[in-house]
Design a protein around this motif. Structure first.
Motif, PDB file in Angstrom:
ATOM      1  N   LYS A 194      57.097  -5.067   8.810  1.00  0.00           N
ATOM      2  CA  LYS A 194      55.707  -5.506   8.672  1.00  0.00           C
ATOM      3  C   LYS A 194      54.836  -4.373   8.114  1.00  0.00           C
ATOM      4  CE  LYS A 194      56.027  -8.741  12.579  1.00  0.00           C
ATOM      5  NZ  LYS A 194      55.554  -9.039  13.953  1.00  0.00           N
ATOM      6  N   ILE A 195      55.086  -3.156   8.576  1.00  0.00           N
ATOM      7  CA  ILE A 195      54.361  -1.999   8.036  1.00  0.00           C
ATOM      8  C   ILE A 195      54.670  -1.844   6.549  1.00  0.00           C
ATOM      9  CG2 ILE A 195      54.045   0.493   8.180  1.00  0.00           C
ATOM     10  CD1 ILE A 195      52.978  -1.010  10.603  1.00  0.00           C
ATOM     11  N   GLN A 196      55.940  -2.001   6.190  1.00  0.00           N
ATOM     12  CA  GLN A 196      56.342  -1.899   4.788  1.00  0.00           C
ATOM     13  C   GLN A 196      55.595  -2.905   3.919  1.00  0.00           C
ATOM     14  OE1 GLN A 196      60.647  -1.647   2.729  1.00  0.00           O
ATOM     15  NE2 GLN A 196      60.224  -3.680   3.510  1.00  0.00           N
ATOM     16  N   GLU A 197      55.411  -4.107   4.436  1.00  0.00           N
ATOM     17  CA  GLU A 197      54.703  -5.145   3.678  1.00  0.00           C
ATOM     18  C   GLU A 197      53.250  -4.723   3.429  1.00  0.00           C
ATOM     19  OE1 GLU A 197      53.976  -8.635   1.614  1.00  0.00           O
ATOM     20  OE2 GLU A 197      55.882  -7.756   2.248  1.00  0.00           O
ATOM     21  N   VAL A 198      52.646  -4.087   4.415  1.00  0.00           N
ATOM     22  CA  VAL A 198      51.253  -3.648   4.276  1.00  0.00           C
ATOM     23  C   VAL A 198      51.128  -2.535   3.247  1.00  0.00           C
ATOM     24  CG1 VAL A 198      49.330  -2.527   5.474  1.00  0.00           C
ATOM     25  CG2 VAL A 198      50.608  -4.354   6.608  1.00  0.00           C
ATOM     26  N   ILE A 199      52.091  -1.599   3.225  1.00  0.00           N
ATOM     27  CA  ILE A 199      51.964  -0.397   2.392  1.00  0.00           C
ATOM     28  C   ILE A 199      52.675  -0.495   1.050  1.00  0.00           C
ATOM     29  CG2 ILE A 199      51.798   1.008   4.485  1.00  0.00           C
ATOM     30  CD1 ILE A 199      54.672   2.029   3.776  1.00  0.00           C
ATOM     31  N   LYS A 200      53.285  -1.625   0.756  1.00  0.00           N
ATOM     32  CA  LYS A 200      54.145  -1.695  -0.432  1.00  0.00           C
ATOM     33  C   LYS A 200      53.399  -1.423  -1.737  1.00  0.00           C
ATOM     34  CE  LYS A 200      53.936  -6.752  -1.034  1.00  0.00           C
ATOM     35  NZ  LYS A 200      54.737  -8.001  -1.077  1.00  0.00           N
ATOM     36  N   ASP A 201      52.082  -1.652  -1.751  1.00  0.00           N
ATOM     37  CA  ASP A 201      51.295  -1.376  -2.950  1.00  0.00           C
ATOM     38  C   ASP A 201      50.456  -0.105  -2.803  1.00  0.00           C
ATOM     39  OD1 ASP A 201      52.209  -3.671  -4.348  1.00  0.00           O
ATOM     40  OD2 ASP A 201      50.806  -4.916  -3.210  1.00  0.00           O
ATOM     41  N   MET A 202      50.793   0.714  -1.813  1.00  0.00           N
ATOM     42  CA  MET A 202      50.124   2.000  -1.624  1.00  0.00           C
ATOM     43  C   MET A 202      51.085   3.100  -2.084  1.00  0.00           C
ATOM     44  SD  MET A 202      48.457   1.514   2.184  1.00  0.00           S
ATOM     45  CE  MET A 202      47.527   0.051   2.632  1.00  0.00           C
ATOM     46  N   PRO A 203      50.889   3.654  -3.264  1.00  0.00           N
ATOM     47  CA  PRO A 203      51.845   4.629  -3.789  1.00  0.00           C
ATOM     48  C   PRO A 203      51.948   5.922  -2.987  1.00  0.00           C
ATOM     49  CG  PRO A 203      49.878   4.539  -5.165  1.00  0.00           C
ATOM     50  CD  PRO A 203      49.776   3.405  -4.202  1.00  0.00           C
ATOM     51  N   ASP A 204      50.957   6.205  -2.172  1.00  0.00           N
ATOM     52  CA  ASP A 204      50.947   7.455  -1.410  1.00  0.00           C
ATOM     53  C   ASP A 204      51.331   7.269   0.054  1.00  0.00           C
ATOM     54  OD1 ASP A 204      48.666   5.987  -0.921  1.00  0.00           O
ATOM     55  OD2 ASP A 204      47.336   7.721  -0.742  1.00  0.00           O
TER      56      ASP A 204
END
Length: 231
Positions: A109-119
């Motif tokens: 679920k965390i991965q889904e949130v950050i998948k478009d955060m390159p940093d």
């Protein structure tokens, strides 16, 4: 009365705007400013910390040490891969049948949130590296839907993982005293900032329920990731 208000309408409009501005200033002055602590070994449960660093309390000194492990693609992963990166770390093993499946599902679920955060990335360490080879991690990553560019599951020398867990991430208990470098992972997710400093501990089994101690839930982890990106 109407003529009176018309005559002084500019005054009343100005007074209203002034009052609104003053209320805005009071609101911002009284609103608590969000801050995230910078954790040191002395601030953490001693059970999680190696005795060599247990009493250190210099916030500028404690950073994640250099490391060198293999990921699910049999590629070398070091601290250089996480430079100038916010990341969430945890410790697990693929054969765990208790809290690990819950933790991994929540990390997805965390991965889904950050998948478009390159940093922002994820870093998971196996505490049973003798079992969790890169091939085993690859199968586990496939099963869980891991995005390789965002999430490394790593394995390597057990001694190195042990010391990194207890001297840097401050998140793993010692296991059997009869087995050197035995580790008992906890439910902790660890938030690390772009400077390699620990900024929070979170219950990896708890996504949005209230917590009663210093460990936050994962909804708060997501909020803290956004805060770190903006500050």
């Amino acid at each position: 009365m109407l003529d009176f208000f018309k005559q002084y309408r500019i005054f009343f409009i100005g007074l209203f705007l002034l009052c609104a501005f003053i209320m805005f200033l009071f609101y911002n002055a009284l609103k608590p400013t969000k801050k995230l602590p910078i954790y040191t070994p002395a601030m953490v449960n001693p059970e999680m910390v190696d005795t060599l660093v247990q009493h250190k309390n210099n916030k500028l000194e404690h950073k994640i040490a250099a490391f060198d492990f293999l990921n699910q693609n049999n590629q070398k992963i070091t601290e250089k891969d996480y430079e100038n990166t916010i990341y969430v770390a945890d410790f697990f093993f693929t054969t765990c049948k208790t809290i690990c499946p819950i933790m991994t599902d929540n990390m997805v679920k965390i991965q889904e949130v950050i998948k478009d955060m390159p940093d922002v990335k994820i870093l998971s360490f196996s505490v049973t590296p003798e079992i969790d080879t890169p091939e085993v991690l690859r199968a586990y990553a496939n099963e869980k839907g891991v995005i390789d560019e965002k999430w490394n599951m790593v394995t390597g020398d057990k001694k190195d993982i042990y010391y990194l867990a207890r001297q840097s991430f401050l998140a793993v208990k010692t296991g059997s005293p009869d087995e050197m470098y035995d580790m008992v992972h906890t439910e902790n997710f660890i938030l690390v900032d772009k400077n390699g400093r620990i900024r929070g501990f979170y219950d990896g089994t708890n996504f949005d329920k209230e917590t009663s101690d210093d460990t936050k839930n994962l909804k708060q982890l997501i909020e803290d990731i956004h805060w770190l990106r903006d500050n």
